[in-house]
Design a protein around this motif. Structure first.
Motif, PDB file in Angstrom:
ATOM      1  N   PRO A 187       6.747 -12.418  18.132  1.00  0.00           N
ATOM      2  CA  PRO A 187       7.771 -11.779  17.297  1.00  0.00           C
ATOM      3  C   PRO A 187       7.252 -10.659  16.404  1.00  0.00           C
ATOM      4  N   LEU A 188       5.957 -10.302  16.519  1.00  0.00           N
ATOM      5  CA  LEU A 188       5.381  -9.322  15.602  1.00  0.00           C
ATOM      6  C   LEU A 188       6.107  -7.986  15.674  1.00  0.00           C
ATOM      7  N   GLN A 189       6.458  -7.543  16.898  1.00  0.00           N
ATOM      8  CA  GLN A 189       7.113  -6.245  17.014  1.00  0.00           C
ATOM      9  C   GLN A 189       8.512  -6.263  16.396  1.00  0.00           C
ATOM     10  N   GLN A 190       9.253  -7.350  16.602  1.00  0.00           N
ATOM     11  CA  GLN A 190      10.579  -7.446  15.999  1.00  0.00           C
ATOM     12  C   GLN A 190      10.488  -7.514  14.471  1.00  0.00           C
ATOM     13  N   ARG A 191       9.481  -8.241  13.983  1.00  0.00           N
ATOM     14  CA  ARG A 191       9.295  -8.349  12.540  1.00  0.00           C
ATOM     15  C   ARG A 191       8.945  -6.984  11.936  1.00  0.00           C
ATOM     16  N   PHE A 192       8.062  -6.236  12.604  1.00  0.00           N
ATOM     17  CA  PHE A 192       7.665  -4.916  12.107  1.00  0.00           C
ATOM     18  C   PHE A 192       8.866  -3.978  12.035  1.00  0.00           C
ATOM     19  N   VAL A 193       9.650  -3.941  13.108  1.00  0.00           N
ATOM     20  CA  VAL A 193      10.815  -3.057  13.125  1.00  0.00           C
ATOM     21  C   VAL A 193      11.817  -3.463  12.060  1.00  0.00           C
ATOM     22  N   SER A 194      12.060  -4.760  11.931  1.00  0.00           N
ATOM     23  CA  SER A 194      13.041  -5.235  10.953  1.00  0.00           C
ATOM     24  C   SER A 194      12.611  -4.926   9.528  1.00  0.00           C
ATOM     25  N   GLU A 195      11.324  -5.095   9.238  1.00  0.00           N
ATOM     26  CA  GLU A 195      10.833  -4.890   7.882  1.00  0.00           C
ATOM     27  C   GLU A 195      10.728  -3.419   7.506  1.00  0.00           C
ATOM     28  N   ARG A 235      15.310 -15.950  16.289  1.00  0.00           N
ATOM     29  CA  ARG A 235      16.688 -15.684  16.706  1.00  0.00           C
ATOM     30  C   ARG A 235      17.340 -14.668  15.775  1.00  0.00           C
ATOM     31  N   ASP A 236      17.168 -14.849  14.472  1.00  0.00           N
ATOM     32  CA  ASP A 236      17.779 -13.925  13.511  1.00  0.00           C
ATOM     33  C   ASP A 236      17.157 -12.535  13.604  1.00  0.00           C
ATOM     34  N   LEU A 237      15.849 -12.477  13.869  1.00  0.00           N
ATOM     35  CA  LEU A 237      15.199 -11.180  14.049  1.00  0.00           C
ATOM     36  C   LEU A 237      15.809 -10.439  15.231  1.00  0.00           C
ATOM     37  N   MET A 238      15.949 -11.139  16.357  1.00  0.00           N
ATOM     38  CA  MET A 238      16.485 -10.504  17.561  1.00  0.00           C
ATOM     39  C   MET A 238      17.938 -10.088  17.361  1.00  0.00           C
TER      40      MET A 238
END
Length: 272
Positions: free
Chosen positions: A187-195, A68-71
């Motif tokens: 969530p891998l794509q959201q994690r990659f973009v966020s990081e 949720r926080d990633l999104m």
């Protein structure tokens, strides 16, 4: 609760109305505003991150607060799926319409072709991004595809090793894209973009799941009658019953029940 979410983060330069769909902030913008944001981001070299909220992601985000926080950390969370469009209407804050990747193909690639922007396709199985790139070049004459990379780099824990991610970021940056599509799955794509958002030089970064598979097949993945009747989920279920039957039966039913229960308990979202 509905918010404008204008400056929750120091880097948020894209204020707009949103609706809270079971904890996920969904953007209430139309295609014209999206294109305006993208154009401004490319022109000013200002970071604009975009992801998509569908019923499956929303349901998972209810249980997984990290997801949720990633999104919610993205600048835009576009409504992917009629289940999210319906929820926004039930909560009294309707969105202009569904804005899945498939709905936006003419904008995601037509606009860059018109403006001379460079796009990069990163993700999906080996060979898929390359075929998708070949097709979009045909469909949008003049489109500059800066490069492609497949997305099968995760370790056994479903994460990108740091050294691998750093190499991929360097390779993407060397291609100097204006628009980067990341299709690694949630969530891998959201994690990659966020990081790596601050290390990626592309001003516009979008997540796209399995979108390249659709582009590699044909431009209009969903036939016109499917879109008109708003039964895209049934069309996908018919194509991939083994993989999707649970998502579009049990899990979709659970999501809709939660939407209705939330509406009964909390009423409509207040106006912004």
């Amino acid at each position: 609760m509905d918010r404008r979410w204008p400056h929750d983060r120091p880097h948020d330069r894209w204020p707009h109305d949103t609706v809270d769909v079971l904890g996920v902030r969904v953007s209430r913008i139309d295609v014209a505003q999206l294109r305006s944001f993208v154009a401004a981001a490319v022109k000013e070299r200002a970071k604009l991150t975009i992801t998509f909220a569908n019923p499956d992601y929303v349901r998972k985000a209810q249980r997984d607060h990290a997801l949720r926080d990633l999104m919610n950390g993205f600048d835009l969370n576009l409504p992917d799926g009629w289940g999210v469009v319906l929820a926004a209407k039930v909560f009294g804050r309707p969105v202009p319409g569904r804005m899945a990747n498939d709905d936006l193909t003419d904008d995601l690639f037509g606009q860059p072709a018109e403006e001379g922007w460079r796009v990069f396709l990163f993700g999906n199985a080996p060979g898929v991004a390359e075929q998708a790139a070949e097709n979009v070049r045909k469909w949008y004459p003049g489109l500059a595809v800066a490069g492609t990379l497949h997305g099968h780099w995760a370790d056994e824990d479903g994460r990108l090793p740091a050294k691998t991610a750093e190499r991929l970021v360097a390779e993407i940056n060397d291609a100097s894209p204006d628009v980067l599509h990341v299709g690694l799955g949630t969530p891998l794509q959201q994690r990659f973009v966020s990081e790596y958002r601050d290390r990626l030089t592309a001003p516009v970064i979008l997540t796209c799941g399995a979108y390249f598979e659709h582009l590699a097949e044909r431009r209009d993945y969903y036939p016109a009658w499917v879109l008109k009747l708003r039964v895209g989920f049934l069309y996908r279920l018919a194509r991939e019953p083994r993989r999707l039957w649970r998502r579009y039966t049990i899990e979709l039913g659970s999501y809709l029940a939660r939407v209705l229960l939330h509406r009964v308990r909390h009423g409509k979202n207040p106006a912004a």
